[in-house]
Write a protein that holds these residues in place. Sequence first.
Motif, short mmCIF file in Angstrom:
data_model
loop_
_atom_site.label_atom_id
_atom_site.label_comp_id
_atom_site.label_asym_id
_atom_site.label_seq_id
_atom_site.Cartn_x
_atom_site.Cartn_y
_atom_site.Cartn_z
N GLY A 177 -2.87 -5.40 -32.88
CA GLY A 177 -2.36 -5.52 -31.52
C GLY A 177 -1.87 -6.90 -31.16
O GLY A 177 -1.36 -7.12 -30.06
N TRP B 159 -3.48 -9.58 -30.41
CA TRP B 159 -4.15 -10.08 -29.22
C TRP B 159 -4.15 -11.60 -29.16
O TRP B 159 -4.11 -12.18 -28.09
CB TRP B 159 -5.60 -9.60 -29.19
CG TRP B 159 -5.76 -8.14 -28.95
CD1 TRP B 159 -4.77 -7.23 -28.66
CD2 TRP B 159 -6.98 -7.40 -28.98
NE1 TRP B 159 -5.30 -5.99 -28.51
CE2 TRP B 159 -6.66 -6.05 -28.70
CE3 TRP B 159 -8.30 -7.72 -29.21
CZ2 TRP B 159 -7.62 -5.05 -28.64
CZ3 TRP B 159 -9.27 -6.73 -29.16
CH2 TRP B 159 -8.93 -5.41 -28.87
N ARG C 80 -9.09 -9.08 -19.17
CA ARG C 80 -8.56 -8.20 -18.12
C ARG C 80 -7.78 -9.00 -17.08
O ARG C 80 -6.66 -8.63 -16.71
CB ARG C 80 -9.70 -7.44 -17.44
CG ARG C 80 -9.24 -6.42 -16.41
CD ARG C 80 -10.40 -5.92 -15.57
NE ARG C 80 -10.97 -6.98 -14.76
CZ ARG C 80 -10.44 -7.41 -13.61
NH1 ARG C 80 -9.31 -6.89 -13.15
NH2 ARG C 80 -11.02 -8.38 -12.92
N GLN D 44 -4.59 -10.19 -18.52
CA GLN D 44 -3.79 -9.10 -19.08
C GLN D 44 -3.45 -9.34 -20.55
O GLN D 44 -2.32 -9.16 -20.99
CB GLN D 44 -2.52 -8.90 -18.25
CG GLN D 44 -2.79 -8.53 -16.80
CD GLN D 44 -1.52 -8.29 -16.00
OE1 GLN D 44 -0.42 -8.58 -16.45
NE2 GLN D 44 -1.67 -7.75 -14.81
N ILE E 284 -5.18 -7.80 -23.08
CA ILE E 284 -5.45 -6.56 -23.80
C ILE E 284 -5.19 -5.41 -22.85
O ILE E 284 -5.46 -5.52 -21.64
CB ILE E 284 -6.91 -6.52 -24.31
CG1 ILE E 284 -7.20 -7.74 -25.19
CG2 ILE E 284 -7.18 -5.25 -25.09
CD1 ILE E 284 -8.66 -7.84 -25.62
N ASP E 285 -4.69 -4.30 -23.38
CA ASP E 285 -4.41 -3.17 -22.50
C ASP E 285 -5.69 -2.65 -21.87
O ASP E 285 -6.78 -2.72 -22.46
CB ASP E 285 -3.69 -2.06 -23.28
CG ASP E 285 -4.58 -1.43 -24.34
OD1 ASP E 285 -5.24 -0.43 -24.05
OD2 ASP E 285 -4.61 -1.97 -25.47
N PHE E 286 -5.57 -2.14 -20.66
CA PHE E 286 -6.73 -1.75 -19.86
C PHE E 286 -7.58 -0.69 -20.56
O PHE E 286 -8.81 -0.73 -20.49
CB PHE E 286 -6.26 -1.23 -18.50
CG PHE E 286 -7.39 -0.89 -17.56
CD1 PHE E 286 -8.07 -1.90 -16.89
CD2 PHE E 286 -7.78 0.42 -17.37
CE1 PHE E 286 -9.12 -1.60 -16.04
CE2 PHE E 286 -8.83 0.73 -16.52
CZ PHE E 286 -9.51 -0.27 -15.85
N SER F 201 -8.11 -0.19 -23.77
CA SER F 201 -8.93 -0.79 -24.82
C SER F 201 -10.11 -1.56 -24.23
O SER F 201 -11.22 -1.51 -24.75
CB SER F 201 -8.09 -1.72 -25.68
OG SER F 201 -7.07 -1.01 -26.36
#
Length: 391
Positions: free
Chosen positions: A284, A286, A352, A355, A357-359, A361
């Motif tokens: 991903g 990250w 979070r 933003q 990482i997608d919510f 996950s």
Amino acid sequence: MALRIDEQVIRGEIDNCERGRVVGRIWLVGWSDPVVLDLAGNCWRDLAGRKLEFVNPEPKGAVHQALKAEQKGKVGDITASRKVKVPDVPMEEIGEYYAAKKPFPWHWGNSLYLEWFSVLNGRVVIESANFQLNIVGEVAWEMSEKEEESQRLANEQAMVGFMDTLADAVESAEGEEDNDWDASPMSEEEADRMLHRNDILTDRINARLERESIDCDYDRIIKEEIERLSGETKEPNIEWMEEAMDVGEEELSLNMEVFGVEEHALSERARELTLQLFKAKREGQWVPDGAHEEHPAAYLVESVAKAGVKLSGALDDVDWPPCLDNCAMIIARLKRARVYLDDALTALESCREQQLIDFGSIGVVAVEVIDIAKEADSIIEELRARLKEGW
């Protein structure tokens, strides 16, 4: 700090034909006999199941006196496929390029990277893009992608796990001394103090090694720091160091097989979560290249991995319920795991807010971290009740 010996290597061989074990011999400048390796774990996928021979075309320098002839412990990263920039000009000319603010000519090359953690020398590294490499014999077995993921996770955790193993040895030796005069089980407060003393001792030994160079007398430094700490805490200077090292070496050689540990269900959950996070971080993207180690996503993965190591050290290979004498130390280690789990939740909140990482996950990971933390709390309360009741 690492003991680096690549310049002093004449030749060597690394053999991972037996799954879960790496053995080898390394011949060094000025040594008549080779250094012998016996390590738990596996190489990276390119060398797993294979025997590698290597030759240094230009060995030089004196061998560090701190290096021991027998190296027993645990593998770190062992690979011959690490990509590095190899200069196309002699090293003595690179300074001229820097002075002129000009990039020096280079090409990508494969580097041999041998890393392991031994009882007597800690982290040892051999790294060179100039060695002559040769795979000999038949391939004994192939490593799967899942096994490689597990091995790389084990390598990430190796130093923390290694220090925990030495702490086990110290605790075991101290416990035997204590049993001569006090048959009562260790209290939670005593276990906390013991781990704290071990932390102080480790930090001081590492600081001394950094200051006094790698050629210093390792055993002397350890004994001096033990005496210093004993004087400061006004506790008896018990003679446990040699016994502790012997116990630690035996533990490493017999019980630190990467896939041979009887995992507790909770430490297994933490390990699986860590593997998922490593994979998600990589796929991903990250963490951007060059990001600080305290980048929230990187800190999240590191915190969960460290929590897993602490859970493993506390719970794996333990008959349940544990004997009363072991309850306090298990509690102390579980509390340390809880600190890392709290750190992971803090990192998740930062991910979070920023933003990163997608919510979806974040929610899945948060639920699993919280569940692991609650289960650790439950075990702590169970063991505290046993200590209180004395059964």
